[in-house]
Design an enzyme around this catalytic site. Structure first.
Site, PDB file in Angstrom:
ATOM      1  CG  ASP A  67      31.988   4.389  25.586  1.00 15.56           C
ATOM      2  OD1 ASP A  67      32.435   3.792  25.160  1.00 15.56           O
ATOM      3  OD2 ASP A  67      30.920   4.887  23.911  1.00 15.56           O
ATOM      4  CG  ASP A 136      22.157   5.190  17.088  1.00 14.69           C
ATOM      5  OD1 ASP A 136      23.159   5.084  17.022  1.00 14.69           O
ATOM      6  OD2 ASP A 136      21.453   5.434  18.097  1.00 14.69           O
ATOM      7  CG  HIS A 138      25.969   5.934  19.266  1.00  9.79           C
ATOM      8  ND1 HIS A 138      24.690   4.532  19.189  1.00  9.79           N
ATOM      9  CD2 HIS A 138      26.890   4.462  19.406  1.00  9.79           C
ATOM     10  CE1 HIS A 138      25.664   3.232  19.064  1.00  9.79           C
ATOM     11  NE2 HIS A 138      26.890   3.631  19.921  1.00  9.79           N
ATOM     12  CD  GLU A 143      22.666   6.883  21.521  1.00  8.94           C
ATOM     13  OE1 GLU A 143      22.389   6.580  20.186  1.00  8.94           O
ATOM     14  OE2 GLU A 143      22.153   5.810  21.980  1.00  8.94           O
TER      15      GLU A 143
END
Ligand code: GLP
Length: 236
Positions: A67, A136, A138, A143
Protein backbone atom coordinates in the site's frame (compact mmCIF):
# COMPACT_ATOMS: atom_id res chain seq x y z
CA UNK A 1 -2.62 -22.41 10.06
CA UNK A 2 0.69 -22.47 11.77
CA UNK A 3 0.49 -20.25 14.87
CA UNK A 4 3.74 -19.53 16.67
CA UNK A 5 3.87 -17.59 19.92
CA UNK A 6 7.30 -16.25 20.76
CA UNK A 7 8.83 -14.45 23.72
CA UNK A 8 9.66 -11.06 22.34
CA UNK A 9 9.93 -8.72 19.37
CA UNK A 10 13.46 -9.86 18.63
CA UNK A 11 12.43 -13.51 18.33
CA UNK A 12 9.44 -12.62 16.18
CA UNK A 13 11.69 -10.58 13.89
CA UNK A 14 14.33 -13.28 13.66
CA UNK A 15 11.84 -16.01 12.84
CA UNK A 16 10.13 -13.85 10.24
CA UNK A 17 13.50 -13.04 8.67
CA UNK A 18 14.30 -16.75 8.65
CA UNK A 19 11.13 -17.57 6.73
CA UNK A 20 11.74 -14.74 4.24
CA UNK A 21 15.35 -15.72 3.64
CA UNK A 22 14.39 -19.40 3.29
CA UNK A 23 11.99 -18.31 0.53
CA UNK A 24 14.75 -16.36 -1.22
CA UNK A 25 17.20 -19.25 -0.91
CA UNK A 26 14.72 -21.80 -2.27
CA UNK A 27 13.60 -19.50 -5.11
CA UNK A 28 16.14 -16.73 -5.76
CA UNK A 29 13.88 -14.98 -8.28
CA UNK A 30 10.82 -15.05 -6.03
CA UNK A 31 8.22 -12.31 -5.68
CA UNK A 32 8.04 -11.02 -2.13
CA UNK A 33 4.96 -9.13 -0.99
CA UNK A 34 6.17 -6.63 1.60
CA UNK A 35 4.58 -4.59 4.35
CA UNK A 36 5.27 -1.38 6.24
CA UNK A 37 4.53 -0.35 9.82
CA UNK A 38 6.67 -0.72 12.91
CA UNK A 39 6.17 -4.50 13.16
CA UNK A 40 8.39 -5.63 10.25
CA UNK A 41 11.27 -3.22 10.96
CA UNK A 42 13.17 -5.76 13.10
CA UNK A 43 12.82 -8.49 10.47
CA UNK A 44 14.08 -6.08 7.81
CA UNK A 45 17.09 -5.18 9.99
CA UNK A 46 17.91 -8.86 10.33
CA UNK A 47 17.64 -9.42 6.57
CA UNK A 48 20.01 -6.50 5.97
CA UNK A 49 22.52 -8.05 8.36
CA UNK A 50 22.33 -11.47 6.71
CA UNK A 51 22.53 -9.97 3.23
CA UNK A 52 25.64 -7.97 4.20
CA UNK A 53 27.21 -11.18 5.52
CA UNK A 54 26.48 -12.84 2.17
CA UNK A 55 24.02 -15.34 3.64
CA UNK A 56 21.08 -14.20 1.53
CA UNK A 57 21.09 -12.75 -1.96
CA UNK A 58 18.27 -10.50 -3.16
CA UNK A 59 19.75 -9.72 -6.58
CA UNK A 60 17.03 -11.62 -8.47
CA UNK A 61 14.15 -10.91 -6.08
CA UNK A 62 11.18 -8.77 -7.08
CA UNK A 63 9.14 -7.04 -4.38
CA UNK A 64 5.62 -5.67 -4.41
CA UNK A 65 4.39 -3.61 -1.51
CA UNK A 66 0.91 -3.65 -0.10
CA UNK A 67 0.00 0.00 0.00
CA UNK A 68 0.80 3.70 -0.17
CA UNK A 69 -0.72 6.91 1.16
CA UNK A 70 -2.50 9.05 -1.41
CA UNK A 71 -0.81 12.39 -2.00
CA UNK A 72 2.68 11.44 -0.82
CA UNK A 73 5.45 10.88 -3.33
CA UNK A 74 8.45 8.67 -2.72
CA UNK A 75 10.66 11.53 -1.56
CA UNK A 76 8.26 12.35 1.29
CA UNK A 77 9.66 10.75 4.45
CA UNK A 78 6.17 9.65 5.50
CA UNK A 79 5.52 7.74 2.30
CA UNK A 80 5.71 3.98 2.31
CA UNK A 81 8.10 4.08 -0.65
CA UNK A 82 10.50 6.14 1.47
CA UNK A 83 9.99 3.77 4.41
CA UNK A 84 10.87 0.75 2.29
CA UNK A 85 13.93 2.41 0.78
CA UNK A 86 15.23 3.42 4.21
CA UNK A 87 14.30 0.31 6.21
CA UNK A 88 15.10 -2.39 3.71
CA UNK A 89 15.95 -1.71 0.08
CA UNK A 90 19.02 0.47 0.68
CA UNK A 91 20.53 -2.17 2.95
CA UNK A 92 20.13 -5.21 0.67
CA UNK A 93 21.20 -6.00 -2.87
CA UNK A 94 17.74 -5.91 -4.43
CA UNK A 95 17.68 -3.96 -7.71
CA UNK A 96 15.75 -0.70 -7.23
CA UNK A 97 13.91 -1.35 -10.50
CA UNK A 98 12.66 -4.64 -9.06
CA UNK A 99 10.91 -2.95 -6.13
CA UNK A 100 7.30 -1.91 -6.58
CA UNK A 101 5.12 0.22 -4.33
CA UNK A 102 1.77 1.54 -5.58
CA UNK A 103 1.92 5.21 -6.50
CA UNK A 104 0.01 7.57 -4.25
CA UNK A 105 0.40 10.45 -6.66
CA UNK A 106 -0.78 8.89 -9.91
CA UNK A 107 -2.95 11.25 -11.99
CA UNK A 108 -5.40 8.46 -12.52
CA UNK A 109 -5.57 6.35 -9.36
CA UNK A 110 -8.07 3.91 -10.85
CA UNK A 111 -5.72 3.13 -13.68
CA UNK A 112 -2.78 2.86 -11.28
CA UNK A 113 -4.75 0.27 -9.29
CA UNK A 114 -5.59 -1.77 -12.41
CA UNK A 115 -1.98 -1.65 -13.57
CA UNK A 116 -0.72 -2.72 -10.17
CA UNK A 117 -2.91 -5.84 -10.21
CA UNK A 118 -1.92 -6.60 -13.78
CA UNK A 119 1.72 -6.21 -12.87
CA UNK A 120 1.41 -8.70 -9.99
CA UNK A 121 -0.37 -11.10 -12.35
CA UNK A 122 2.37 -10.69 -14.96
CA UNK A 123 4.98 -11.51 -12.33
CA UNK A 124 3.16 -14.79 -11.75
CA UNK A 125 1.69 -13.73 -8.40
CA UNK A 126 3.32 -13.41 -5.01
CA UNK A 127 5.39 -16.25 -3.56
CA UNK A 128 5.46 -15.01 0.02
CA UNK A 129 3.32 -12.20 1.39
CA UNK A 130 4.41 -10.56 4.63
CA UNK A 131 1.62 -8.88 6.60
CA UNK A 132 1.15 -6.88 9.76
CA UNK A 133 -2.27 -6.25 11.26
CA UNK A 134 -3.94 -2.97 12.18
CA UNK A 135 -5.76 -2.54 15.50
CA UNK A 136 -9.06 -2.67 13.62
CA UNK A 137 -8.03 -5.86 11.82
CA UNK A 138 -6.91 -4.26 8.58
CA UNK A 139 -4.29 -5.85 6.37
CA UNK A 140 -2.50 -3.59 3.93
CA UNK A 141 -5.05 -0.79 4.11
CA UNK A 142 -8.07 -3.07 3.63
CA UNK A 143 -10.27 -1.47 6.25
CA UNK A 144 -13.34 -3.08 7.88
CA UNK A 145 -16.18 -2.89 5.36
CA UNK A 146 -19.36 -4.60 4.17
CA UNK A 147 -17.49 -6.74 1.70
CA UNK A 148 -13.96 -7.86 0.95
CA UNK A 149 -12.42 -5.77 -1.83
CA UNK A 150 -10.78 -8.00 -4.40
CA UNK A 151 -8.61 -5.63 -6.36
CA UNK A 152 -6.11 -2.90 -5.64
CA UNK A 153 -8.24 0.10 -4.76
CA UNK A 154 -8.49 3.54 -3.26
CA UNK A 155 -9.56 3.47 0.37
CA UNK A 156 -10.68 6.04 2.92
CA UNK A 157 -8.76 5.41 6.11
CA UNK A 158 -10.78 4.84 9.25
CA UNK A 159 -10.45 7.17 12.19
CA UNK A 160 -8.79 4.45 14.32
CA UNK A 161 -6.18 3.87 11.61
CA UNK A 162 -5.48 7.60 11.28
CA UNK A 163 -5.19 7.76 15.06
CA UNK A 164 -2.87 4.71 15.24
CA UNK A 165 -0.65 5.91 12.40
CA UNK A 166 -0.50 9.50 13.68
CA UNK A 167 2.38 8.45 15.93
CA UNK A 168 4.62 8.60 12.87
CA UNK A 169 3.53 12.15 11.97
CA UNK A 170 4.10 15.48 13.66
CA UNK A 171 0.35 16.23 13.81
CA UNK A 172 -2.63 13.97 13.44
CA UNK A 173 -3.87 16.39 10.75
CA UNK A 174 -0.86 15.49 8.62
CA UNK A 175 -1.92 11.84 8.28
CA UNK A 176 -3.31 11.30 4.77
CA UNK A 177 -6.99 10.39 4.77
CA UNK A 178 -6.76 8.06 1.81
CA UNK A 179 -4.53 5.29 0.57
CA UNK A 180 -4.10 2.86 -2.29
CA UNK A 181 -4.02 -0.75 -1.16
CA UNK A 182 -3.62 -4.14 -2.71
CA UNK A 183 -6.94 -5.98 -2.46
CA UNK A 184 -7.68 -9.41 -1.06
CA UNK A 185 -7.21 -11.26 -4.34
CA UNK A 186 -3.47 -10.69 -4.73
CA UNK A 187 -2.98 -11.25 -1.00
CA UNK A 188 -5.00 -14.47 -0.89
CA UNK A 189 -3.43 -15.77 -4.10
CA UNK A 190 0.03 -15.50 -2.55
CA UNK A 191 1.49 -18.99 -2.27
CA UNK A 192 2.49 -18.40 1.34
CA UNK A 193 1.42 -15.78 3.85
CA UNK A 194 3.37 -14.72 6.92
CA UNK A 195 1.51 -12.54 9.41
CA UNK A 196 3.49 -10.97 12.21
CA UNK A 197 2.12 -9.08 15.19
CA UNK A 198 3.50 -7.88 18.47
CA UNK A 199 2.22 -6.17 21.56
CA UNK A 200 -0.67 -6.80 23.94
CA UNK A 201 -2.77 -4.28 22.01
CA UNK A 202 -2.83 -6.64 19.03
CA UNK A 203 -3.85 -9.74 20.96
CA UNK A 204 -7.61 -9.22 20.95
CA UNK A 205 -7.89 -8.39 17.26
CA UNK A 206 -5.54 -11.22 16.35
CA UNK A 207 -7.71 -13.71 18.26
CA UNK A 208 -10.84 -12.43 16.56
CA UNK A 209 -9.18 -12.50 13.14
CA UNK A 210 -7.72 -15.98 13.46
CA UNK A 211 -10.32 -17.80 15.50
CA UNK A 212 -13.58 -15.86 15.07
CA UNK A 213 -15.98 -15.76 12.12
CA UNK A 214 -14.65 -14.82 8.69
CA UNK A 215 -16.10 -11.37 8.10
CA UNK A 216 -15.16 -8.26 6.11
CA UNK A 217 -15.67 -6.35 9.36
CA UNK A 218 -12.36 -7.94 10.39
CA UNK A 219 -10.47 -7.98 7.10
CA UNK A 220 -7.63 -10.18 8.39
CA UNK A 221 -10.16 -12.95 9.16
CA UNK A 222 -10.12 -13.90 5.45
CA UNK A 223 -6.62 -15.28 6.07
CA UNK A 224 -8.22 -18.26 7.83
CA UNK A 225 -9.16 -19.48 4.35
CA UNK A 226 -5.56 -19.53 3.14
CA UNK A 227 -3.91 -22.93 3.13
CA UNK A 228 -0.36 -21.80 3.88
CA UNK A 229 -0.60 -19.20 6.62
CA UNK A 230 2.01 -18.75 9.33
CA UNK A 231 1.38 -16.34 12.18
CA UNK A 232 4.12 -15.23 14.55
CA UNK A 233 2.96 -13.34 17.61
CA UNK A 234 4.92 -11.85 20.43
CA UNK A 235 3.16 -10.40 23.44
CA UNK A 236 5.94 -7.96 24.19
C1 GLP B 1 -0.39 0.35 8.54
C2 GLP B 1 -0.08 -0.52 7.32
C3 GLP B 1 -0.32 -1.98 7.60
C4 GLP B 1 0.29 -2.37 8.92
C5 GLP B 1 -0.35 -1.58 10.03
C6 GLP B 1 0.14 -1.95 11.42
O1 GLP B 1 -1.70 0.76 8.59
N1 GLP B 1 -0.83 -0.12 6.18
O2 GLP B 1 0.21 -2.75 6.53
O3 GLP B 1 0.14 -3.74 9.14
O4 GLP B 1 -0.07 -0.22 9.79
O5 GLP B 1 1.23 -1.19 11.75
P1 GLP B 1 2.20 -1.46 12.94
O6 GLP B 1 3.05 -2.60 12.51
O7 GLP B 1 2.99 -0.20 13.08
O8 GLP B 1 1.36 -1.79 14.11
Amino acid sequence: MNFVKVKNYQQMSRQAANIISAQVIVKPNCVLGLATGSTPVGAYKQLIEWCKKGDVDFSSVVSVNLDEYVGLDGSNDQSYRYFMNENLFKGINILPENTFVPSGIAQNIEEECKNYDQHIKDLGGIDLQLLGIGVDGHIGFNEPADCFEKNTHLVKLHESTIEANSRFFENKEDVPKEAVTMGMMSIMQAKKILLIANGKNKEEILNKALFGPVTPQIPASILQLHNDLTVIYSEE
